[in-house]
Write a protein that holds these residues in place. Structure first.
Motif, PDB file in Angstrom:
ATOM      1  N   GLY A 209       0.790  -1.223   0.000  1.00 42.16           N
ATOM      2  CA  GLY A 209       0.000   0.000   0.000  1.00 42.16           C
ATOM      3  C   GLY A 209       0.823   1.273   0.000  1.00 42.16           C
ATOM      4  N   ASN A 210       2.121   1.152  -0.276  1.00 39.46           N
ATOM      5  CA  ASN A 210       2.989   2.334  -0.312  1.00 39.46           C
ATOM      6  C   ASN A 210       3.131   2.828  -1.756  1.00 39.46           C
ATOM      7  N   PRO A 211       3.102   4.149  -1.960  1.00 39.09           N
ATOM      8  CA  PRO A 211       3.254   4.664  -3.320  1.00 39.09           C
ATOM      9  C   PRO A 211       4.677   4.490  -3.840  1.00 39.09           C
ATOM     10  N   VAL A 212       4.780   4.064  -5.080  1.00 38.73           N
ATOM     11  CA  VAL A 212       6.059   3.887  -5.762  1.00 38.73           C
ATOM     12  C   VAL A 212       6.009   4.698  -7.055  1.00 38.73           C
ATOM     13  N   HIS A 268     -11.051  14.993 -10.872  1.00 40.85           N
ATOM     14  CA  HIS A 268     -10.687  16.209 -10.145  1.00 40.85           C
ATOM     15  C   HIS A 268      -9.852  15.909  -8.905  1.00 40.85           C
ATOM     16  N   VAL A 269      -9.782  14.640  -8.525  1.00 41.15           N
ATOM     17  CA  VAL A 269      -8.993  14.247  -7.347  1.00 41.15           C
ATOM     18  C   VAL A 269      -8.083  13.098  -7.745  1.00 41.15           C
ATOM     19  N   PRO A 270      -6.945  12.947  -7.091  1.00 41.51           N
ATOM     20  CA  PRO A 270      -6.024  11.861  -7.441  1.00 41.51           C
ATOM     21  C   PRO A 270      -6.573  10.506  -7.000  1.00 41.51           C
ATOM     22  N   ALA A 271      -6.062   9.457  -7.630  1.00 39.37           N
ATOM     23  CA  ALA A 271      -6.501   8.100  -7.291  1.00 39.37           C
ATOM     24  C   ALA A 271      -6.123   7.742  -5.862  1.00 39.37           C
ATOM     25  N   PHE A 272      -5.018   8.250  -5.379  1.00 39.70           N
ATOM     26  CA  PHE A 272      -4.623   8.086  -3.983  1.00 39.70           C
ATOM     27  C   PHE A 272      -3.756   9.276  -3.600  1.00 39.70           C
ATOM     28  N   PRO A 273      -3.616   9.558  -2.301  1.00 45.47           N
ATOM     29  CA  PRO A 273      -2.957  10.808  -1.878  1.00 45.47           C
ATOM     30  C   PRO A 273      -1.463  10.849  -2.200  1.00 45.47           C
ATOM     31  N   TYR A 274      -0.960  12.062  -2.367  1.00 42.42           N
ATOM     32  CA  TYR A 274       0.480  12.298  -2.399  1.00 42.42           C
ATOM     33  C   TYR A 274       0.967  12.298  -0.952  1.00 42.42           C
ATOM     34  N   ARG A 275       1.983  11.536  -0.698  1.00 42.76           N
ATOM     35  CA  ARG A 275       2.422  11.361   0.687  1.00 42.76           C
ATOM     36  C   ARG A 275       3.102  12.616   1.227  1.00 42.76           C
ATOM     37  N   GLY A 276       2.623  13.099   2.391  1.00 44.92           N
ATOM     38  CA  GLY A 276       3.299  14.149   3.152  1.00 44.92           C
ATOM     39  C   GLY A 276       3.091  15.569   2.684  1.00 44.92           C
ATOM     40  N   THR A 277       2.334  15.786   1.622  1.00 39.78           N
ATOM     41  CA  THR A 277       2.241  17.151   1.102  1.00 39.78           C
ATOM     42  C   THR A 277       1.341  18.044   1.949  1.00 39.78           C
ATOM     43  N   ALA A 278       0.318  17.467   2.590  1.00 41.22           N
ATOM     44  CA  ALA A 278      -0.555  18.277   3.453  1.00 41.22           C
ATOM     45  C   ALA A 278       0.228  18.800   4.655  1.00 41.22           C
ATOM     46  N   ASP A 279       1.002  17.935   5.294  1.00 43.35           N
ATOM     47  CA  ASP A 279       1.818  18.368   6.436  1.00 43.35           C
ATOM     48  C   ASP A 279       2.840  19.419   6.010  1.00 43.35           C
ATOM     49  N   LEU A 398     -11.479  33.249  -4.305  1.00 42.62           N
ATOM     50  CA  LEU A 398     -11.158  32.149  -3.398  1.00 42.62           C
ATOM     51  C   LEU A 398     -12.149  31.002  -3.519  1.00 42.62           C
ATOM     52  N   SER A 399     -13.378  31.294  -3.927  1.00 37.46           N
ATOM     53  CA  SER A 399     -14.366  30.222  -4.079  1.00 37.46           C
ATOM     54  C   SER A 399     -13.955  29.249  -5.181  1.00 37.46           C
ATOM     55  N   TYR A 400     -13.132  29.719  -6.135  1.00 39.79           N
ATOM     56  CA  TYR A 400     -12.650  28.851  -7.201  1.00 39.79           C
ATOM     57  C   TYR A 400     -11.455  28.012  -6.754  1.00 39.79           C
ATOM     58  N   ILE A 401     -10.502  28.636  -6.092  1.00 42.84           N
ATOM     59  CA  ILE A 401      -9.271  27.932  -5.746  1.00 42.84           C
ATOM     60  C   ILE A 401      -9.322  27.282  -4.360  1.00 42.84           C
ATOM     61  N   PHE A 402     -10.137  27.821  -3.427  1.00 38.23           N
ATOM     62  CA  PHE A 402     -10.284  27.236  -2.091  1.00 38.23           C
ATOM     63  C   PHE A 402     -11.743  26.857  -1.851  1.00 38.23           C
ATOM     64  N   PRO A 403     -12.303  25.921  -2.608  1.00 35.22           N
ATOM     65  CA  PRO A 403     -13.715  25.565  -2.433  1.00 35.22           C
ATOM     66  C   PRO A 403     -13.917  24.751  -1.149  1.00 35.22           C
ATOM     67  N   PRO A 404     -15.171  24.591  -0.703  1.00 36.38           N
ATOM     68  CA  PRO A 404     -15.426  23.805   0.504  1.00 36.38           C
ATOM     69  C   PRO A 404     -14.930  22.362   0.399  1.00 36.38           C
ATOM     70  N   GLU A 405     -14.877  21.833  -0.824  1.00 31.20           N
ATOM     71  CA  GLU A 405     -14.388  20.461  -1.007  1.00 31.20           C
ATOM     72  C   GLU A 405     -12.893  20.334  -0.734  1.00 31.20           C
ATOM     73  N   GLY A 406     -12.184  21.454  -0.697  1.00 27.31           N
ATOM     74  CA  GLY A 406     -10.766  21.438  -0.399  1.00 27.31           C
ATOM     75  C   GLY A 406      -9.878  21.448  -1.633  1.00 27.31           C
ATOM     76  N   VAL A 407      -8.606  21.270  -1.399  1.00 30.94           N
ATOM     77  CA  VAL A 407      -7.605  21.270  -2.468  1.00 30.94           C
ATOM     78  C   VAL A 407      -6.688  20.067  -2.304  1.00 30.94           C
ATOM     79  N   THR A 408      -6.027  19.709  -3.385  1.00 29.58           N
ATOM     80  CA  THR A 408      -4.965  18.707  -3.347  1.00 29.58           C
ATOM     81  C   THR A 408      -3.632  19.426  -3.481  1.00 29.58           C
ATOM     82  N   ILE A 409      -2.702  19.129  -2.592  1.00 32.77           N
ATOM     83  CA  ILE A 409      -1.365  19.716  -2.640  1.00 32.77           C
ATOM     84  C   ILE A 409      -0.480  18.764  -3.445  1.00 32.77           C
TER      85      ILE A 409
END
Length: 446
Positions: A209-212, A268-279, A398-409
């Motif tokens: 389950g680790n991204p490669v 509009h969202v990735p298949a699985f998260p990018y590790r560590g980018t939110a932190d 901001l409603s376009y770039i920071f919507p309530p659904e959030g963002v992916t870093i």
């Protein structure tokens, strides 16, 4: 005596230089100019033109280029390089050179675009080989690339490769979502294609389950691409990926080695998260604030959809310079805050409504981590004095770039020694912005 030794030393240098640039002219050719004319005649004589799989630099994919040399000093050129996939006529060329024959393309063409974007060249030392092919060697370099006489079948194959470029280009341009996910029979992966460098980066989950991630150089083929090495996720082996029909949000994959058929799907969202980018973005437990910025060339930092909205705010403020900066975990504990700040400089002789000629318009927000790369950014409505009149317009932006659904870093490479990231809307990913991270310095999430 000193002067005499100096003269001898300089004379030695001149002799050495002369030896390095000495040209060997065949015995049956009287001069360099006659050799140049002979080479031109040889190029023109190929009725179906010439073809080369040109590798501009080590580690990059090859670009197929077909050239038909005409006696009037013009050439027709066709390639599988983006933007140059239709035949270009009236490209001026000449056989020049001072020490040896050189093939020089003078009119801007695929050769020049490749030189600018991939490190290639449009001037080459030219020599002919015993098998009738020609060698092209960049000035002051030793690596030779082979220009071969083409056949009608060679040109037809190149047309097929060029069609692949157009297919991928249109799919990317027309896709309604930022993320492209390769979905095959037994494996799925992020699909990140860089057609300028001829590279593709695939990211998938291993058995734990680790991204490669692995990057490949690719070459266009008719209806697909060929990788420079086999992709071997799990028990599969993929060397070529063949494409079928494309729609706005899906490109059919008809063949992918032992992984079978499938598709490249847009989301509009990735298949699985990018590790560590939110932190990395929030810096909740960081020792320094997160500070990132954009610069004046808006097309380099905003998607075309978001750039339109950004320029509306800039026009409203009347600022000459208007750049965005992000500050997370800013200030002195426990009074820390997060904000988007627009750095403004007014035209000479003018001021903002509060009498200032320059400064920062500040708009505060809160941050919430949802997963490894999913962050919800919630504007609070708080600002500073100079920013108040523009709050409604900025709130709309901001409603376009920071919507309530959030963002992916999203990690987005580096600018020199600095990390770059993309902040991508999870509601509508055609809205995204790219920022260069100043702090934390030397910390990367590539």
């Amino acid at each position: 005596m000193k002067h005499f030794l100096t003269i001898l030393f300089l004379a030695g240098i001149l002799v050495a230089c002369k030896k390095e640039t000495k040209t060997t002219i065949p015995e049956d050719i009287a001069s360099l100019s006659q050799l140049q004319e002979k080479y031109k005649q040889q190029l023109v004589a190929a009725a179906d033109g010439w073809i080369i799989d040109y590798q501009p630099a080590s580690g990059q994919g090859k670009v197929a280029i077909w050239v038909k040399f005409n006696a009037d000093g013009t050439a027709n050129i066709l390639s599988d390089y983006n933007g140059y996939t239709t035949e270009q006529a009236n490209v001026r060329y000449r056989i020049g050179g001072v020490n040896a024959p050189e093939l020089i393309f003078e009119t801007y063409s695929a050769w020049h675009a490749i030189a600018e974007n991939m490190g290639g060249a449009f001037e080459f030392v030219l020599a002919f080989n015993s098998d009738g092919s020609a060698s092209l060697k960049r000035i002051n370099e030793n690596t030779k690339q082979i220009l071969k006489k083409a056949s009608a079948a060679d040109k037809a194959d190149l047309v097929g490769r060029a069609n692949t470029v157009v297919l991928l280009e249109n799919f990317t341009k027309n896709a309604s979502g930022y993320f492209k996910n390769l979905i095959l029979g037994g494996i799925s992966a992020f699909w990140e294609l860089n057609p300028q460098a001829r590279t593709i980066k695939l990211t998938w989950l291993d058995g734990n389950g680790n991204p490669v991630s692995e990057q490949f150089v690719y070459t266009n083929i008719a209806n697909g691409i060929a990788l420079n090495k086999a992709w071997k996720p799990a028990s599969f082996t993929v060397e070529r990926i063949k494409f079928g029909q494309a729609s706005a949000n899906e490109l059919q994959v008809t063949e992918a080695g032992t992984a079978g058929a499938g598709k490249i799907a847009v989301d509009h969202v990735p298949a699985f998260p990018y590790r560590g980018t939110a932190d990395y973005f929030i810096q909740q437990n960081g020792t320094v604030r997160f500070y990132a910025y954009t610069l004046a060339t808006t097309a380099d930092y905003y998607s075309s959809a978001l750039e339109t909205e950004f320029l509306k705010i800039k026009a409203l403020t009347g600022a000459e310079t208007f750049n965005a900066q992000l500050y997370n975990r800013n200030g002195t504990a426990p009074n820390l805050n997060n904000s988007l700040q627009f750095r403004y400089i007014m035209p000479t002789g003018t001021t903002a409504h509060d009498g200032t000629a320059s400064g920062w318009m500040v708009y505060y927000y809160n941050l919430q981590k949802m997963d490894e790369s999913h962050v919800i950014i919630t504007p609070t409505g708080a600002t500073n004095t100079v920013a108040i009149p523009f709050l409604p317009a900025v709130t709309q932006f901001l409603s376009y770039i920071f919507p309530p659904e959030g963002v992916t870093i999203v990690p987005f490479g580096r600018a020199g020694a600095l990390q770059r990231i993309r902040i991508v809307s999870r509601k509508d990913s055609k809205y995204y912005m790219t920022v260069t991270v100043s702090t934390p310095a030397g910390v990367f999430v590539d």
